[in-house]
Enzyme design. Structure first.
Site, PDB file in Angstrom:
ATOM      1  N   ARG A 149      19.158  73.121  37.321  1.00  0.00           N
ATOM      2  CA  ARG A 149      18.726  71.739  37.104  1.00  0.00           C
ATOM      3  C   ARG A 149      17.751  71.324  38.202  1.00  0.00           C
ATOM      4  O   ARG A 149      18.046  71.431  39.389  1.00  0.00           O
ATOM      5  CB  ARG A 149      19.926  70.799  37.102  1.00  0.00           C
ATOM      6  CG  ARG A 149      19.541  69.334  36.899  1.00  0.00           C
ATOM      7  CD  ARG A 149      20.722  68.412  37.117  1.00  0.00           C
ATOM      8  NE  ARG A 149      21.736  68.553  36.078  1.00  0.00           N
ATOM      9  CZ  ARG A 149      22.879  67.871  36.069  1.00  0.00           C
ATOM     10  NH1 ARG A 149      23.155  67.030  37.033  1.00  0.00           N
ATOM     11  NH2 ARG A 149      23.745  68.044  35.097  1.00  0.00           N
ATOM     12  N   GLN A 153      19.719  76.916  41.455  1.00  0.00           N
ATOM     13  CA  GLN A 153      20.136  75.731  40.697  1.00  0.00           C
ATOM     14  C   GLN A 153      19.233  75.560  39.471  1.00  0.00           C
ATOM     15  O   GLN A 153      18.023  75.375  39.602  1.00  0.00           O
ATOM     16  CB  GLN A 153      20.051  74.494  41.581  1.00  0.00           C
ATOM     17  CG  GLN A 153      20.098  73.159  40.860  1.00  0.00           C
ATOM     18  CD  GLN A 153      21.407  72.916  40.135  1.00  0.00           C
ATOM     19  OE1 GLN A 153      21.475  73.051  38.926  1.00  0.00           O
ATOM     20  NE2 GLN A 153      22.431  72.549  40.891  1.00  0.00           N
ATOM     21  N   SER A 156      29.816  54.902  43.521  1.00  0.00           N
ATOM     22  CA  SER A 156      31.203  55.334  43.380  1.00  0.00           C
ATOM     23  C   SER A 156      31.686  56.038  44.645  1.00  0.00           C
ATOM     24  O   SER A 156      32.807  55.810  45.110  1.00  0.00           O
ATOM     25  CB  SER A 156      31.336  56.269  42.179  1.00  0.00           C
ATOM     26  OG  SER A 156      32.639  56.818  42.102  1.00  0.00           O
ATOM     27  N   ARG A 198      51.072  74.969  37.724  1.00  0.00           N
ATOM     28  CA  ARG A 198      52.245  75.021  38.591  1.00  0.00           C
ATOM     29  C   ARG A 198      52.407  73.777  39.469  1.00  0.00           C
ATOM     30  O   ARG A 198      53.499  73.480  39.917  1.00  0.00           O
ATOM     31  CB  ARG A 198      52.141  76.237  39.528  1.00  0.00           C
ATOM     32  CG  ARG A 198      52.251  77.570  38.835  1.00  0.00           C
ATOM     33  CD  ARG A 198      51.841  78.700  39.773  1.00  0.00           C
ATOM     34  NE  ARG A 198      52.092  79.993  39.150  1.00  0.00           N
ATOM     35  CZ  ARG A 198      53.176  80.727  39.376  1.00  0.00           C
ATOM     36  NH1 ARG A 198      54.115  80.287  40.191  1.00  0.00           N
ATOM     37  NH2 ARG A 198      53.345  81.885  38.784  1.00  0.00           N
ATOM     38  N   GLN A 201      35.941  65.018  43.488  1.00  0.00           N
ATOM     39  CA  GLN A 201      35.922  66.431  43.137  1.00  0.00           C
ATOM     40  C   GLN A 201      35.195  67.231  44.214  1.00  0.00           C
ATOM     41  O   GLN A 201      34.009  67.005  44.459  1.00  0.00           O
ATOM     42  CB  GLN A 201      35.231  66.635  41.790  1.00  0.00           C
ATOM     43  CG  GLN A 201      35.870  65.848  40.661  1.00  0.00           C
ATOM     44  CD  GLN A 201      35.013  65.808  39.416  1.00  0.00           C
ATOM     45  OE1 GLN A 201      34.125  66.630  39.251  1.00  0.00           O
ATOM     46  NE2 GLN A 201      35.266  64.855  38.551  1.00  0.00           N
ATOM     47  N   GLU A 252      25.756  69.906  42.926  1.00  0.00           N
ATOM     48  CA  GLU A 252      24.484  69.387  43.458  1.00  0.00           C
ATOM     49  C   GLU A 252      24.456  67.852  43.463  1.00  0.00           C
ATOM     50  O   GLU A 252      24.056  67.226  44.448  1.00  0.00           O
ATOM     51  CB  GLU A 252      23.318  69.930  42.618  1.00  0.00           C
ATOM     52  CG  GLU A 252      21.946  69.450  43.068  1.00  0.00           C
ATOM     53  CD  GLU A 252      21.369  70.270  44.208  1.00  0.00           C
ATOM     54  OE1 GLU A 252      20.410  69.790  44.834  1.00  0.00           O
ATOM     55  OE2 GLU A 252      21.881  71.369  44.462  1.00  0.00           O
ATOM     56  N   ARG A 253      24.886  67.227  42.374  1.00  0.00           N
ATOM     57  CA  ARG A 253      24.865  65.756  42.308  1.00  0.00           C
ATOM     58  C   ARG A 253      25.821  65.147  43.319  1.00  0.00           C
ATOM     59  O   ARG A 253      25.508  64.157  43.976  1.00  0.00           O
ATOM     60  CB  ARG A 253      25.219  65.269  40.897  1.00  0.00           C
ATOM     61  CG  ARG A 253      24.173  65.593  39.845  1.00  0.00           C
ATOM     62  CD  ARG A 253      24.573  65.095  38.467  1.00  0.00           C
ATOM     63  NE  ARG A 253      24.572  63.638  38.399  1.00  0.00           N
ATOM     64  CZ  ARG A 253      25.668  62.895  38.325  1.00  0.00           C
ATOM     65  NH1 ARG A 253      26.864  63.446  38.313  1.00  0.00           N
ATOM     66  NH2 ARG A 253      25.579  61.581  38.251  1.00  0.00           N
TER      67      ARG A 253
END
Length: 328
Positions: free
Chosen positions: A77, A75, A91, A155, A99, A118-119
């Site tokens: 970050r 990673q 949220s 599609r 997602q 990761e977040r």
């Protein structure tokens, strides 16, 4: 830990066909496109038209326990903005993970290794979720996975929030620009940008868009307001009064403010702010239109439903133990 929330859209998860490689239905694929705060299914058809989706080489969709996923050792970050992460945690608690993360079987042992997200993984752990949506990748060819998902996006038939979540994930995880995505799926750049703006709607309004109670046109018109409470208030008016998209745009132009709840004595047979406010809250909980009427001798609560499946959905929210109608 809390009940897993599957969010208002499945993002790239909506683009994975429901059938397993052998042609049998995949046990990992969810059939409902969004859940209520309690985790109770709140209806809606499966967003993707699976008959039109191409197989995604080396990828399958599942809900995984965050505890079984180890971070990506590569990673890039290492520093995460604490305020932004706290906002994402809020949220996730409110509407779930939109997602899916992308993982692969852990080459060092049991469980899975994170590839992308990761977040989202950190926020899901802080939110206390037992399971989160994930794409399990069995191949190292990232471009193959990206191209297959973009092709399936062209599609599939997604609800507006599934489409927005899929756009955002392709941009975030695969580094696509708005222009590149627009070219690949033969849509205009403004259309991509306008769809992405739906993710800025308040959770209550997002739920109604996902349920099909509000159209994407209504939702885009609501984005002309800057105050979340005003958006929610106008969304309630759209449902209660059957406002058209043009009518919604005119209301936004005139300016809408969320009213203060009115308190006081309610007279039989009359309307009041308190009764309307109660009906709106019940409608938000049940994701349908609710009317509350007060008569001289007795009152009445009217709950609308579209189909037997919709009725059973509402019954499950009111009393999860009730078997509903025509249920085995």
């Amino acid at each position: 830990m809390s009940t897993p929330k599957r969010g208002l859209g499945r993002g790239l998860g909506a683009l994975i066909p429901t059938e397993a490689p052998d042609g049998s239905p995949s046990p990992d694929r969810p059939s409902d496109m969004f859940f209520s705060k309690s985790g109770t299914p709140t209806g809606g058809k499966d967003g993707a038209d699976d008959a039109g989706l191409l197989p995604v080489p080396g990828a399958r969709f599942a809900h995984l326990d965050p505890a079984t996923i180890v971070p990506n050792p590569r990673q890039p970050r290492t520093v995460f903005d604490e305020d932004a992460l706290a906002e994402l945690v809020g949220s996730v608690k409110e509407i779930g993970v939109l997602q899916p993360i992308v993982v692969r079987p852990n080459p060092a042992g049991e469980g899975y290794e994170l590839i992308m997200g990761e977040r989202r993984l950190r926020a899901s752990r802080e939110a206390g979720l037992d399971a989160i949506p994930a794409i399990i990748r069995d191949t190292d060819d990232t471009e193959m996975l990206r191209d297959a998902l973009v092709e399936n996006l062209h599609r599939s038939e997604l609800n507006p929030l599934e489409e927005a979540a899929a756009y955002q994930q392709l941009i975030d995880d695969f580094g696509l620009t708005h222009d590149q995505l627009a070219q690949r799926i033969s849509r205009s750049r403004p259309q991509i940008s306008n769809t992405l703006r739906l993710l800025k709607l308040p959770p209550l309004v997002q739920r109604r868009v996902a349920a099909g109670v509000l159209s994407a046109g209504h939702a885009r018109a609501l984005l002309g307001l800057t105050d979340g409470a005003a958006m929610e208030h106008l969304a309630q008016r759209i449902v209660a009064e059957g406002l058209s998209v043009r009518g919604t745009e005119e209301a936004v132009t005139l300016g809408v403010k969320a009213p203060e709840p009115k308190r006081g004595k309610v007279r039989a047979g009359g309307r009041s702010g308190a009764l309307d406010d109660l009906a709106s809250r019940l409608g938000d909980t049940l994701d349908t239109r609710v009317k509350v009427q007060l008569g001289k001798a007795r009152g009445r609560v009217t709950i609308e439903f579209a189909t037997v499946e919709d009725l059973n959905r509402i019954v499950a929210i009111i009393d999860p133990k009730d078997p509903g109608l025509f249920q085995k």
